[in-house]
Write a protein that holds these residues in place. Structure first.
Motif, mmCIF file in Angstrom:
data_model
loop_
_atom_site.group_PDB
_atom_site.id
_atom_site.type_symbol
_atom_site.label_atom_id
_atom_site.label_comp_id
_atom_site.label_asym_id
_atom_site.label_seq_id
_atom_site.Cartn_x
_atom_site.Cartn_y
_atom_site.Cartn_z
ATOM 1 N N SER A 1 0.826 -1.207 0.000
ATOM 2 C CA SER A 1 0.000 0.000 0.000
ATOM 3 C C SER A 1 0.862 1.259 0.000
ATOM 4 O O SER A 1 0.531 2.246 -0.664
ATOM 5 N N VAL A 2 1.976 1.219 0.692
ATOM 6 C CA VAL A 2 2.893 2.366 0.711
ATOM 7 C C VAL A 2 3.556 2.564 -0.657
ATOM 8 O O VAL A 2 3.691 3.685 -1.140
ATOM 9 N N MET A 3 3.958 1.449 -1.274
ATOM 10 C CA MET A 3 4.690 1.506 -2.537
ATOM 11 C C MET A 3 3.774 1.528 -3.768
ATOM 12 O O MET A 3 4.245 1.530 -4.887
ATOM 13 N N VAL A 4 2.465 1.545 -3.547
ATOM 14 C CA VAL A 4 1.457 1.579 -4.606
ATOM 15 C C VAL A 4 1.664 0.424 -5.595
ATOM 16 O O VAL A 4 1.763 0.608 -6.805
ATOM 17 N N ARG A 5 1.785 -0.762 -5.034
ATOM 18 C CA ARG A 5 1.915 -1.984 -5.821
ATOM 19 C C ARG A 5 0.863 -2.968 -5.319
ATOM 20 O O ARG A 5 0.410 -2.874 -4.188
ATOM 21 N N SER A 6 0.538 -3.939 -6.149
ATOM 22 C CA SER A 6 -0.308 -5.022 -5.662
ATOM 23 C C SER A 6 0.514 -5.848 -4.671
ATOM 24 O O SER A 6 1.747 -5.756 -4.633
#
Length: 68
Positions: A19-24
């Protein structure tokens, strides 16, 4: 594609980081696996050096940001 069994605690860490790194969640796990493999194969390189080399191999220009 296969199934990898991991602990609930590690899965939760991956979920939070994703969620922090905007990845699944899967993309975050794949990223950590790739970086880990590269770090084991190149123990003399820092994380920054590994990322810089990967960016260069992908033909992405890296600019140094300087505070003015």
């Amino acid at each position: 594609m296969g199934i990898v069994k991991i602990s609930e605690d590690l899965h939760e860490d991956i979920r939070k980081a994703s969620s922090v790194m905007v990845r699944s969640i899967n993309a975050q796990a794949e990223y950590w696996i790739k970086i880990g493999m590269l770090a084991e194969a190149n123990p003399d390189m820092s994380f920054s050096q590994i990322i810089r080399e990967q960016m260069q191999q992908a033909d992405i220009g890296i600019r140094k940001i300087v505070n003015v």
